[in-house]
Enzyme design. Structure first.
Site, PDB file in Angstrom:
ATOM      1  CG  ASP A  78      52.150  43.175  87.561  1.00 14.48           C
ATOM      2  OD1 ASP A  78      52.783  43.819  86.700  1.00 14.48           O
ATOM      3  OD2 ASP A  78      52.199  43.427  88.775  1.00 14.48           O
TER       4      ASP A  78
ATOM      5  CG  HIS B 264      59.114  46.702  80.766  1.00 15.80           C
ATOM      6  ND1 HIS B 264      60.082  46.325  81.659  1.00 15.80           N
ATOM      7  CD2 HIS B 264      59.773  47.231  79.711  1.00 15.80           C
ATOM      8  CE1 HIS B 264      61.274  46.632  81.171  1.00 15.80           C
ATOM      9  NE2 HIS B 264      61.114  47.186  79.993  1.00 15.80           N
TER      10      HIS B 264
HETATM   11  P1  ADP Z   1      55.740  47.930  88.374  1.00 16.29           P
HETATM   12  O1  ADP Z   1      56.808  47.916  87.337  1.00 16.29           O
HETATM   13  O2  ADP Z   1      54.360  47.840  87.821  1.00 16.29           O
HETATM   14  O3  ADP Z   1      55.852  49.035  89.347  1.00 16.29           O
HETATM   15  P2  ADP Z   1      57.085  45.592  89.612  1.00 16.29           P
HETATM   16  O4  ADP Z   1      56.664  44.764  90.769  1.00 16.29           O
HETATM   17  O5  ADP Z   1      57.523  44.821  88.431  1.00 16.29           O
HETATM   18  O6  ADP Z   1      55.883  46.588  89.279  1.00 16.29           O
HETATM   19  O7  ADP Z   1      58.291  46.500  90.046  1.00 16.29           O
HETATM   20  C1  ADP Z   1      58.216  47.386  91.117  1.00 16.29           C
HETATM   21  C2  ADP Z   1      59.619  47.764  91.546  1.00 16.29           C
HETATM   22  O8  ADP Z   1      59.536  48.957  92.315  1.00 16.29           O
HETATM   23  C3  ADP Z   1      60.292  46.717  92.399  1.00 16.29           C
HETATM   24  O9  ADP Z   1      61.662  46.649  92.092  1.00 16.29           O
HETATM   25  C4  ADP Z   1      60.059  47.229  93.799  1.00 16.29           C
HETATM   26  O10 ADP Z   1      61.055  46.873  94.731  1.00 16.29           O
HETATM   27  C5  ADP Z   1      60.067  48.723  93.587  1.00 16.29           C
HETATM   28  N1  ADP Z   1      59.188  49.329  94.594  1.00 16.29           N
HETATM   29  C6  ADP Z   1      57.875  49.184  94.718  1.00 16.29           C
HETATM   30  N2  ADP Z   1      57.419  49.839  95.800  1.00 16.29           N
HETATM   31  C7  ADP Z   1      58.481  50.418  96.362  1.00 16.29           C
HETATM   32  C8  ADP Z   1      58.686  51.219  97.508  1.00 16.29           C
HETATM   33  N3  ADP Z   1      57.679  51.575  98.300  1.00 16.29           N
HETATM   34  N4  ADP Z   1      59.916  51.629  97.767  1.00 16.29           N
HETATM   35  C9  ADP Z   1      60.937  51.291  96.957  1.00 16.29           C
HETATM   36  N5  ADP Z   1      60.813  50.524  95.875  1.00 16.29           N
HETATM   37  C10 ADP Z   1      59.605  50.090  95.578  1.00 16.29           C
HETATM   38  O1  F6P Z   2      56.597  48.399  84.327  1.00 14.45           O
HETATM   39  C1  F6P Z   2      55.569  49.217  83.920  1.00 14.45           C
HETATM   40  C2  F6P Z   2      55.836  50.681  84.187  1.00 14.45           C
HETATM   41  O2  F6P Z   2      54.914  51.457  83.507  1.00 14.45           O
HETATM   42  C3  F6P Z   2      57.190  51.132  83.769  1.00 14.45           C
HETATM   43  O3  F6P Z   2      57.269  51.535  82.442  1.00 14.45           O
HETATM   44  C4  F6P Z   2      57.383  52.238  84.734  1.00 14.45           C
HETATM   45  O4  F6P Z   2      58.703  52.597  84.951  1.00 14.45           O
HETATM   46  C5  F6P Z   2      56.741  51.735  85.993  1.00 14.45           C
HETATM   47  O5  F6P Z   2      55.688  50.949  85.559  1.00 14.45           O
HETATM   48  C6  F6P Z   2      56.304  52.865  86.906  1.00 14.45           C
HETATM   49  O6  F6P Z   2      55.411  53.719  86.251  1.00 14.45           O
HETATM   50  P1  F6P Z   2      55.671  55.255  85.971  1.00 14.45           P
HETATM   51  O7  F6P Z   2      56.954  55.371  85.196  1.00 14.45           O
HETATM   52  O8  F6P Z   2      54.483  55.724  85.224  1.00 14.45           O
HETATM   53  O9  F6P Z   2      55.821  55.886  87.316  1.00 14.45           O
END
Ligand code: ADP
Ligand code: F6P
Length: 480
Positions: free
Chosen positions: A364, A156
């Site tokens: 990212d 991912h």
């Molecule tokens: P990562 O996987 O690195 O966290 P992404 O942007 O791909 O980054 O995905 C983040 C996900 O987590 C999104 O679906 C987003 O809506 C959710 N998310 C991030 N911050 C919040 C929050 N404060 N409350 C609820 N959901 C959140």
């Molecule tokens: O998308 C990257 C990632 O490391 C996922 O594997 C993971 O679910 C998300 O970010 C949030 O991180 P964590 O599981 O360490 O809270």
């Protein structure tokens, strides 16, 4: 239809229906709810001498199997090797990389534990889909236990270029582990090129058209599968948010000012200090913007046990305090900084209200927030996405204002011009982005990966010289 078995460290348990930060858990929940199958992962608990068998229970079409881990193994695996070594490496942050042999050993031990716990639950024709850098060695461990069925892996996060990847002492072992899968999926063409270059230049493997790769005694495939969101659900939530009490409260609190929003886990890959600095620079170099725009940064805490994340939290608190101290008026707080998660409907309301979505990670894999922001917009009055060129999503979302997150002054100028954009330009840009978001959805991502994985012959196909390989099948997924 073969059963789908998903393996991921983080499992969105059916009991936590509400807010959940983290793209992977959000994405996989959508996938499994639709098709059904088995979801195997960490229970979120540790215990000295944990049971060797996972807790198994069913909810709707999904069977959950959750493994508890020994506390020291869990630390070495999650905070140690996965998030202290692989995460900074894959996000090009070599200065933050810690490599300790004990963490590497703990990482492998946890993978072996997971394989032993999963093996009795598997049927030969299952399709096993392993997710993310926590489990790169899982296929090796399952193969060693005799599983010969199809196993795919999706990474991912970004895959680093060879110059960066070679700094990892265990690089060769990890790529050998990847070769034990039948299909390795990455987010972008850039990631695929990086891994293929390593395979040909460092590992002395061969590459045939279509990403078929031969490495020692193994043949497998490496391809791009850009992850998406459940666009319809987000559109629905955003439409439902229109006129809701939450949206009204938010709008009232803005008192007619424009809103710029950021939603990111509190993670150093997300570029939050630079984003705050760019907002501060906007207020400094464009004083006419003061009192006309409010920035809201939602940043739920993440991986707080890792030292670098604690330091980042302190840094952001200081920066937010400094910006507000410098520019706030008695009736205007420039930067609202919130460390809490929200329900999806609330996030949709926030996105829809925001004139700017500011998604500026230093690196990212994809960034789902960027796609969610686009999906949540009002087509008649859409906001503008300001997006880092180093997010995987920038490959698709060409209607965004693309920025270099290392260039703080450049970002401030980009924020300024995005705030001035005419309705006509905002609509054109939004339509281009929305077309991609509705085409490459989470459902399409799942279907194409699973279809491609279903089509492989299974483990033990052996290695053949490139010239005698059959022409690879055309990828089933659509690319932009
Ligand atoms: P990562 O996987 O690195 O966290 P992404 O942007 O791909 O980054 O995905 C983040 C996900 O987590 C999104 O679906 C987003 O809506 C959710 N998310 C991030 N911050 C919040 C929050 N404060 N409350 C609820 N959901 C959140
Ligand atoms: O998308 C990257 C990632 O490391 C996922 O594997 C993971 O679910 C998300 O970010 C949030 O991180 P964590 O599981 O360490 O809270």
């Amino acid at each position: 239809m073969a059963r789908l078995v998903i393996v991921s460290n983080r499992v969105a348990s059916p009991k936590e229906r509400g807010a959940k930060a983290g793209g992977l858990a959000v994405a996989l929940r959508e996938a499994l709810n639709k098709r059904g199958g088995l979801w195997f992962g960490w229970s979120g608990e540790t215990q000295v001498d944990p049971p060797s068998e996972p807790k198994v229970f069913r909810s709707g079409k999904v069977t959950y199997a959750l493994q508890t881990l020994d506390p020291e193994d869990q630390r070495a695996h999650y905070a140690g090797y996965a998030n202290g070594t692989l995460w900074p490496l894959c996000h090009y942050r070599l200065g933050l990389l810690n490599f300790r042999r004990t963490d590497w050993e703990g990482y492998r031990r946890v993978n072996a534990t997971f394989a032993r716990a999963l093996m009795p639950l598997l049927k030969p024709d299952d399709i096993v889909w392993v997710h993310d850098y926590h489990f790169i060695p899982l296929a090796s461990e399952l193969r060693a236990l005799g599983f010969e069925g199809r196993i795919g892996y999706f990474h991912h996060i970004p895959f680093p270029t060879p110059e960066v990847f070679l700094t990892l002492p265990s690089h060769a072992a990890l790529v050998r582990d990847l070769s034990r899968y039948d299909l390795v999926g990455l987010q972008t063409e850039h990631d695929v090129r990086a891994l293929l270059t390593y395979v040909s230049s460092e590992a002395r493997g061969w590459i045939a058209p279509g990403g078929v790769v031969g490495l020692r005694d193994r043949r497998f495939r490496i391809a791009t599968y850009p992850i998406g969101i459940d666009a319809d659900a987000f559109v629905h939530d955003a439409e439902a948010a229109a006129g809701s009490e939450e949206e009204e409260r938010l709008k009232a609190s803005l008192a007619g000012r424009a809103l710029a929003v950021g939603v990111d886990r509190l993670d150093y890959s997300k570029g939050l200090p630079n984003k705050f600095a760019a907002f501060g620079e906007l207020l400094k170099s464009h004083p006419e913007r003061r009192s006309t725009v409010t920035m809201m940064q939602v940043a739920p805490l993440s991986r707080s046990e890792v030292t670098e994340y604690q330091a980042l939290r302190r840094e952001l608190e200081e920066l937010a305090g400094a910006i507000n101290g410098e520019y706030a008026e008695f009736d205007w707080v420039p930067l609202r900084y919130l460390n809490r998660p929200f329900q999806r409907a609330t996030l949709a309301a926030i996105y829809r209200t925001a004139r700017l979505g500011v998604v500026t990670p230093l690196r990212d894999g994809m960034n789902l927030v960027a796609k969610e922001y686009v999906a949540a917009q009002n087509p008649e009055d859409p906001g503008v996405l300001v997006l880092s060129r180093f997010a995987g999503a920038a490959d698709e979302l060409s209607g965004s204002v693309i920025v270099n997150p290392y260039d703080v002054e450049g970002m401030a100028d980009a924020l300024n011009s995005a705030l001035s954009m005419t309705l006509g330009e905002r609509k054109d840009r939004w339509r281009a982005n929305m077309e991609k978001v509705t085409r490459n959805t989470i459902h399409r991502w799942c279907e194409t990966f699973i279809t491609d994985l279903s089509g492989v012959d299974g483990y033990g196909a052996g290695v053949e010289p490139a010239r005698s390989l059959p022409a690879p099948k055309k990828a089933t997924r659509g690319r932009n």
